[in-house]
Design an enzyme around this catalytic site. Sequence first.
Site, PDB file in Angstrom:
ATOM      1  N   LYS A 214      -2.421  -8.732  -3.971  1.00 41.93           N
ATOM      2  CA  LYS A 214      -1.029  -8.326  -4.184  1.00 41.93           C
ATOM      3  C   LYS A 214      -0.128  -9.529  -4.462  1.00 41.93           C
ATOM      4  O   LYS A 214       1.065  -9.379  -4.682  1.00 41.93           O
ATOM      5  CB  LYS A 214      -0.514  -7.535  -2.980  1.00 41.93           C
ATOM      6  CG  LYS A 214      -1.214  -6.179  -2.852  1.00 41.93           C
ATOM      7  CD  LYS A 214      -0.753  -5.365  -1.671  1.00 41.93           C
ATOM      8  CE  LYS A 214      -1.542  -4.051  -1.634  1.00 41.93           C
ATOM      9  NZ  LYS A 214      -1.249  -3.249  -0.437  1.00 41.93           N
TER      10      LYS A 214
ATOM     11  N   CYS B 299      -0.581   5.934   0.899  1.00 42.62           N
ATOM     12  CA  CYS B 299      -1.328   5.627   2.126  1.00 42.62           C
ATOM     13  C   CYS B 299      -0.400   5.585   3.331  1.00 42.62           C
ATOM     14  O   CYS B 299      -0.575   4.777   4.247  1.00 42.62           O
ATOM     15  CB  CYS B 299      -2.080   4.300   2.028  1.00 42.62           C
ATOM     16  SG  CYS B 299      -3.329   4.275   0.751  1.00 42.62           S
TER      17      CYS B 299
HETATM   18  C1  LIG Z   1      -1.957  -2.650   0.472  1.00 41.48           C
HETATM   19  C2  LIG Z   1      -1.598  -2.586   1.897  1.00 41.48           C
HETATM   20  C3  LIG Z   1      -2.578  -2.588   2.899  1.00 41.48           C
HETATM   21  C4  LIG Z   1      -4.048  -2.568   2.590  1.00 41.48           C
HETATM   22  O1  LIG Z   1      -4.435  -3.681   1.867  1.00 41.48           O
HETATM   23  P1  LIG Z   1      -5.904  -3.752   1.235  1.00 41.48           P
HETATM   24  O2  LIG Z   1      -5.800  -4.889   0.271  1.00 41.48           O
HETATM   25  O3  LIG Z   1      -6.141  -2.433   0.543  1.00 41.48           O
HETATM   26  O4  LIG Z   1      -6.858  -3.987   2.341  1.00 41.48           O
HETATM   27  C5  LIG Z   1      -2.154  -2.569   4.205  1.00 41.48           C
HETATM   28  N1  LIG Z   1      -0.855  -2.560   4.529  1.00 41.48           N
HETATM   29  C6  LIG Z   1       0.112  -2.555   3.600  1.00 41.48           C
HETATM   30  C7  LIG Z   1       1.536  -2.575   4.031  1.00 41.48           C
HETATM   31  C8  LIG Z   1      -0.231  -2.558   2.253  1.00 41.48           C
HETATM   32  O5  LIG Z   1       0.732  -2.551   1.341  1.00 41.48           O
END
Ligand SMILES: *Cc1c(COP(=O)(O)O)cnc(C)c1O
Length: 404
Positions: A224, A362
């Site tokens: 990210k 999610c």
């Molecule tokens: C994307 C995200 C996750 C999960 O990250 P992964 O790279 O899929 O393991 C957890 N918490 C937040 C706030 C996220 O944005």
Amino acid sequence: MLDIQKIRADFPILSQTVNGKPLVYFDNGATSQKPQIVIDAIEKYYQEINANIHRGVHTLSQLATDAYEISRGKVQQHINAKFAHEVLFTPGTTHGINLVTNGFASILKPGDEVLVSALEHHSNIVPWQMLCEKTGAVLKVIPMNEDGELIMDAFDALLSEKTKVVTVNHISNALGIINPIKYIIEKAHAVGAAVLIDGAQAVPHLKPDVQELDCDFYVFSGHKMCGPTGTGILYGKEAWLNKLPPYQGGGEMIKEVTFEKTTYADLPHKFEAGTPNIAGGIVLGTAIDYLNNIGFDNIQKHEEELLEYATKRLLEIEGLRIYGTGKNKASVVSFNIDGIHPYDIGSIIDKLGIAVRTGHHCAQPIMNFFCIPGTIRASFSFYNTKEEIDLMVDAVKKAKTMLS
Ligand SMILES: *Cc1c(COP(=O)(O)O)cnc(C)c1O
């Protein structure tokens, strides 16, 4: 001022067309795009120094090991950790959280309490639920208000000497709200609880200072923040990492193995069993360098402008509601239009080249709170522009006309 056109030229994917239209990539909350320098660094690793690390005395193994440890040092500096061995490489945020919850299984007792927030991503809910099931600890939830802000009075009231862990995201992925983590950490520590901060959405926008925050754990993903997928960091305070048992057993994490007893390696290797994502770990350092060269002050300034502009333009659309109206926000706009399913808008604007996320992000408990199936989420990065926001607003208007 940032030269956005120059920055955009660093990202080959941004000059693509999608469905015959120029790509407008507003799904940065799910994963960011990668600059050429990151893509090149992956290739360079495999072309020039590929070898397993910490194992061989041969030259390539030394070069790979050095590059990996240099990258660890870059992360240490970037987040201002006291020691490099407090920085663990992981495959991502999810893995980092599970490493910690696994460790707490041998620490928590029945009746102990774990506080999570109402704003969490599933990956910062489910592992704690699993931990509570295993240990008999009780999961409690810090509630939120209609603006998507955590209610600090309620948090204060939930804290007691039963509270052993408090976990909260730095920035909400679904709404973009920036949580008052400094306050939360201080208050949690006052009752002796450990604090894990899920920084997955924060690290693309700001530079966390783990010593200043005084958090016990800080987790994030590389993908990210312009880094490769399958990379991530778990920062843990030395004392906690020494206290927690290893997550996985295997090669590289041991001092001595006999069939009677195995002793574990020192930090950070105790938590890094097996051959890691070597290329990914090294190139995460390249991504961090790239972001620091642009400068987080510049990134924040530009993203604030994008947020303000997008909020204003979207609210021109009748029947549009934004979720996450709290004051302290990162560059994320989550919205719906009255009577229209978010998925339908998302599908139509995709045909117009606009990539947004639709759904529950999610974070189903947040959607349940607002009694909605999901939202349309536009999450902006420093390489996005106001012109792209105009394209999205036009596309959303078009979709609305088609659907109503
Ligand atoms: C994307 C995200 C996750 C999960 O990250 P992964 O790279 O899929 O393991 C957890 N918490 C937040 C706030 C996220 O944005």
